[in-house]
Design an enzyme around this catalytic site. Structure first.
Site, PDB file in Angstrom:
ATOM      1  N   SER A  98       0.702  -1.187  -0.106  1.00  0.00           N
ATOM      2  CA  SER A  98       0.065   0.115  -0.046  1.00  0.00           C
ATOM      3  C   SER A  98       0.944   1.294   0.151  1.00  0.00           C
ATOM      4  O   SER A  98       1.868   1.363  -0.828  1.00  0.00           O
ATOM      5  CB  SER A  98      -0.939  -0.113   1.187  1.00  0.00           C
ATOM      6  OG  SER A  98      -1.971   0.859   1.100  1.00  0.00           O
TER       7      SER A  98
ATOM      8  N   ASP B 211      -8.382  -7.140  -4.504  1.00  0.00           N
ATOM      9  CA  ASP B 211      -8.038  -5.758  -4.000  1.00  0.00           C
ATOM     10  C   ASP B 211      -8.636  -4.686  -4.979  1.00  0.00           C
ATOM     11  O   ASP B 211      -8.001  -4.436  -6.053  1.00  0.00           O
ATOM     12  CB  ASP B 211      -6.599  -5.667  -4.014  1.00  0.00           C
ATOM     13  CG  ASP B 211      -6.087  -4.296  -3.298  1.00  0.00           C
ATOM     14  OD1 ASP B 211      -6.884  -3.223  -3.133  1.00  0.00           O
ATOM     15  OD2 ASP B 211      -4.922  -4.245  -3.054  1.00  0.00           O
TER      16      ASP B 211
ATOM     17  N   HIS C 159      -7.867  -5.424  -0.132  1.00  0.00           N
ATOM     18  CA  HIS C 159      -6.698  -4.801   0.084  1.00  0.00           C
ATOM     19  C   HIS C 159      -5.886  -5.342   1.236  1.00  0.00           C
ATOM     20  O   HIS C 159      -4.527  -5.364   1.427  1.00  0.00           O
ATOM     21  CB  HIS C 159      -6.697  -3.185   0.131  1.00  0.00           C
ATOM     22  CG  HIS C 159      -5.522  -2.489   0.228  1.00  0.00           C
ATOM     23  ND1 HIS C 159      -4.666  -2.560  -0.722  1.00  0.00           N
ATOM     24  CD2 HIS C 159      -4.897  -1.678   1.008  1.00  0.00           C
ATOM     25  CE1 HIS C 159      -3.584  -1.812  -0.455  1.00  0.00           C
ATOM     26  NE2 HIS C 159      -4.113  -1.034   0.610  1.00  0.00           N
TER      27      HIS C 159
END
Lengths: 368, 368
Positions: B145, B309, B342
């Site tokens: 991320s 995701d 995610h």
């Protein structure tokens, strides 16, 4: 086509949870003319924050209706052939009784004392409206998103009164993710001190919370693709290092604008009630299964979903179609290619118009 | 493995926008031992609201690190072989200088006078930390991320100092949708009257706004599937008509809990600064193109994305891979099947561990 909104008033309505609202009013508009056989009436159900002004130009605001690209002479819902009615929803704030209406028992707005309302309750009030118009059977019930939930509920609750049903970009029950997005919106409103437990009428409404809630909504209505096409990463007249916490990106400006604009036209408590109605909506609940819910339906169905709609993903429409097929119902299903996400049913209507137009014509042929 | 957080202090840092922060502190933890050749150091970069406590049990809080399933003896980042460093980020609130730090010029917290910080600034401070440790080259930079953005920035800004780079579940720039979700979080915070222009230190912080912002985040971290599996439509001990505006569904309870829990550990202004850093992140900006940005890289790359995701969709990783391949760089790419959205890089680490472990071993083989 200049149109005016009408209001029907009834002594009372009893809701799914046993509560009674008395009196109760419902706002609606009509387009086209009812034929002598009363066989050409179509009820349009609006989405979440929509209203009764679906088509034509409003006498009051001079604005076109929210589905004016679908309803009118020669359009999908052809007002040269059909008598089209659009009714506002119970617990809303656009002419129909809801939390901002005055409770005759107290002389003050209901606010959060308004009873929790279901999709079934919204449909019950619409049935009272249709009764009052002397219409026995609706040629069609049609709507997108929350309007699709009402269309499904009509076909299930009043099977003998619906000839065909068009649930568009919708679901038979909300997923955890859909509930979660609604919950964030509710929390944003209730976190605003101006919300004040719902008692803000005559004072400052929870404008900031409601605007934030609406921003979440707008993201979910669009697709990743349509946002990129519309906004990309364009900056609002700043160079790369002019950034700060004011508006930088065009998408931010859009969200703030739409959020603030929404505040002027929608009541925060109605936002809470209508989202709860959607979250509780579950066609299978108390009916055994989705297939069992459809058992008594006599309607033909046209189910439409959109490939880029991630808020009401196509698999939810396919579940509806499977259940209907399992009960040997007459059902057509199309997953339309579109880049506009959930908004597709409002803005990308070329193919949808053809589908609806043909489906209505063939249905009308049978009942004439 | 009981670990303690360390703090490095430097006289000053000059940021991308020309501003200087002086002094500047950075919190970090280390696991394993630096070899005599100083060739086994790996820098772990944390995500958005993470901190320096990536592995082991905190001496202070007794809690395991956020990537403890990936870092440790015999794990993917094997501390028997590698010297692993995890550094907190500039503008954060977990031991590194940020808006909640005291500005020596005024004796009060910076609040919104803290300069806008970029991913490049975060990496610059990490480079100062690595310099101070006497480490010339990092065997690897790795993160998911926002951590992946830092890993990419490291490989691009300091190409001679990175042997391999592992950007996971990340992007080379935020899309309009990703900016939009961050903007909603910022608006939720800034709409809270307790935010008070950022001057809430020593007073009531904007807890409600921050909680709402975090709820939006949690929805985007999970997938539709993982939410359904975890919560479904389960009600919290009510019957069908017991509903009201308190918590009804388990997913609501979870979001409120996580939102409120977050408030106790994260600073609202840091939330604003770190989201802005992500939104401004654009590896191609000022470098001509993404491929051109990678021109001077010498690192090998392992790019990992996750099928479910939707916050950092796989196509964004594929764009990174295409640009790297176009420049003839050594790049491996895997799109892992996972249902956890995610969050996958944090929770579904079996396959990821194997990939990382093998990639690091083969890289380490080459430099020894």
């Amino acid at each position: 086509m200049i149109v005016e909104v009408n209001t029907a008033r009834f002594d009372s309505i009893t809701l799914d949870n046993g509560a009674t609202v008395a009196p109760v009013e419902v706002a609606y508009e009509t387009y086209g003319a009812l034929n002598p056989a009363r066989s050409n009436a179509i009820l349009i159900l609006h989405a979440w924050t929509g209203d009764a002004h679906a088509a034509g130009i409003s006498h009051e605001t001079a604005k076109p209706g929210w589905w004016d690209n679908m309803i009118g002479p020669g359009k999908a819902f052809d007002t040269n052939k059909y008598f089209v009615i659009c009714s506002n929803v119970l617990s809303g704030c656009n002419g129909t009784t809801g939390p901002s209406s005055v409770d005759p028992a107290t002389g003050c707005p209901y606010a959060m004392t308004f009873p929790v309302t279901t999709i079934g309750d919204m449909v019950r009030l619409q049935r009272m409206l249709i009764d009052s118009m002397g219409i026995e059977r609706l040629l069609a019930v049609a709507g997108g998103s929350m309007g699709g939930m009402q269309a499904l509920e009509w076909a299930v609750d009043y099977p003998e009164r619906v000839v065909c049903c068009l649930p568009i970009a919708t679901t038979w029950r909300h997923s955890a993710q859909q509930i979660a997005f609604n919950e964030v919106g509710r929390q944003a409103i209730m976190a605003d001190p101006d919300w004040n437990g719902g008692n803000y009428y005559g004072k400052q409404p929870p404008a900031r919370g409601l605007a934030v809630a609406r921003m979440v909504g707008h993201i979910t209505f669009m697709s990743d693709d349509s946002m990129r096409e519309k906004f990309g990463r364009r900056l609002r007249g700043k160079d790369a290092f002019g950034f700060d916490f004011e508006v930088d990106f065009e998408v931010e400006s859009y969200l703030r604008y739409r959020g603030n604009q929404f505040v002027s036209r929608f009541d925060a408590n109605s936002y809470l009630y209508t989202t709860k109605a959607m979250d509780y909506f579950d066609l299978a609940a108390g009916r055994g299964s989705l297939a069992a819910a459809f058992e008594k339906c006599t309607a033909r169905f046209l189910v439409i979903s959109f490939s880029s709609d991630w808020l009401y993903p196509s698999y939810q429409s396919r579940e509806i179609v499977s259940a209907l097929r399992g009960m040997n119902h007459d059902v057509a299903y199309v997953d339309l290619e579109s880049n506009y996400g959930h908004d597709s049913f409002l803005v990308d209507v070329a193919e949808q118009s053809q589908l609806v137009s043909g489906f209505l014509a063939s249905t009308f042929e049978k009942v004439r």
